[in-house]
Design a protein around this motif. Structure first.
Motif, PDB file in Angstrom:
ATOM      1  N   UNK A 139       6.206  39.951  -1.082  1.00  0.00           N
ATOM      2  CA  UNK A 139       5.452  38.954  -1.836  1.00  0.00           C
ATOM      3  C   UNK A 139       6.413  37.862  -2.275  1.00  0.00           C
ATOM      4  N   UNK A 140       6.075  36.616  -1.959  1.00  0.00           N
ATOM      5  CA  UNK A 140       6.888  35.492  -2.405  1.00  0.00           C
ATOM      6  C   UNK A 140       6.067  34.662  -3.375  1.00  0.00           C
TER       7      UNK A 140
ATOM      8  N   UNK B 249      10.839  27.280 -10.527  1.00  0.00           N
ATOM      9  CA  UNK B 249      10.175  26.615  -9.415  1.00  0.00           C
ATOM     10  C   UNK B 249      10.678  27.105  -8.062  1.00  0.00           C
ATOM     11  N   UNK B 250      11.608  28.056  -8.059  1.00  0.00           N
ATOM     12  CA  UNK B 250      12.186  28.589  -6.823  1.00  0.00           C
ATOM     13  C   UNK B 250      11.262  29.636  -6.214  1.00  0.00           C
ATOM     14  N   UNK B 251      11.340  29.785  -4.891  1.00  0.00           N
ATOM     15  CA  UNK B 251      10.622  30.854  -4.220  1.00  0.00           C
ATOM     16  C   UNK B 251      11.371  32.164  -4.440  1.00  0.00           C
TER      17      UNK B 251
ATOM     18  N   UNK C 271       4.046  37.466 -13.814  1.00  0.00           N
ATOM     19  CA  UNK C 271       3.940  36.248 -14.626  1.00  0.00           C
ATOM     20  C   UNK C 271       3.967  35.011 -13.740  1.00  0.00           C
ATOM     21  N   UNK C 272       4.787  35.041 -12.682  1.00  0.00           N
ATOM     22  CA  UNK C 272       4.841  33.908 -11.763  1.00  0.00           C
ATOM     23  C   UNK C 272       3.485  33.647 -11.118  1.00  0.00           C
ATOM     24  N   UNK C 273       2.838  34.698 -10.628  1.00  0.00           N
ATOM     25  CA  UNK C 273       1.584  34.455  -9.915  1.00  0.00           C
ATOM     26  C   UNK C 273       0.427  34.146 -10.846  1.00  0.00           C
ATOM     27  N   UNK C 274       0.534  34.478 -12.130  1.00  0.00           N
ATOM     28  CA  UNK C 274      -0.529  34.081 -13.056  1.00  0.00           C
ATOM     29  C   UNK C 274      -0.490  32.577 -13.305  1.00  0.00           C
TER      30      UNK C 274
END
Length: 144
Positions: free
Chosen positions: A39-40, A47-49, A80-83
């Motif tokens: 998952x990326x 803001x980094x992948x 948290x990133x994907x939310x």
């Protein structure tokens, strides 16, 4: 937080072999046979992948993952990133695709939790460890 060496190695082997080496993970104890995807997400601060290998299950065409963090009291950073940025990239074996991530709720979450606990029964132990502080999210990755 820096990724552990074994996680970095897992990601590299998975990417280098199109999942032939890494799609099935033997677990930390080396005795299991767990399907993994990559998952990326986009870092909510950087803001980094950022790529994470995760155990997954299938619900129709969708992949399902669990934000367990081993039952820790807080959600994993990738959750948290994907939310904040639900548009993610996924790799399952050599299949690389874009997906929209969403957190399952209600009856759907319960059914998907049961499905994922069959894939990795230890999730039920994690649930017991975390239940005083949080409900462990179950995430659906819908191919776009």
């Amino acid at each position: 937080m820096a990724k552990r060496d074994w996680v970095v190695d897992h990601i590299k082997r998975y990417k280098d072999s199109d999942g032939a080496d890494g799609h099935i993970w033997p677990g930390r104890d080396g005795k299991q046979s767990l399907p993994c995807l990559l998952l990326t997400t986009t870092g909510k601060k950087s803001g980094a992948e950022l790529t994470t290998p995760l155990i997954y299950g299938k619900d129709g065409d969708n992949c399902v993952i669990v934000a367990s963090t081993g039952g820790a009291p807080d959600h994993p950073d990738w959750y948290y990133n994907l939310t904040v940025a639900p548009d993610v990239s996924v790799q399952v074996l050599a299949d690389k695709f874009k997906a929209k991530a969403r957190t399952a709720t209600g009856a759907e979450r319960s059914a998907l939790w049961d499905m994922m606990a069959k894939v990795f029964p230890t999730y039920n132990n994690y649930h017991e460890a975390a239940k005083a502080t949080r409900e462990i999210p179950v995430i659906v990755l819908e191919r776009v």
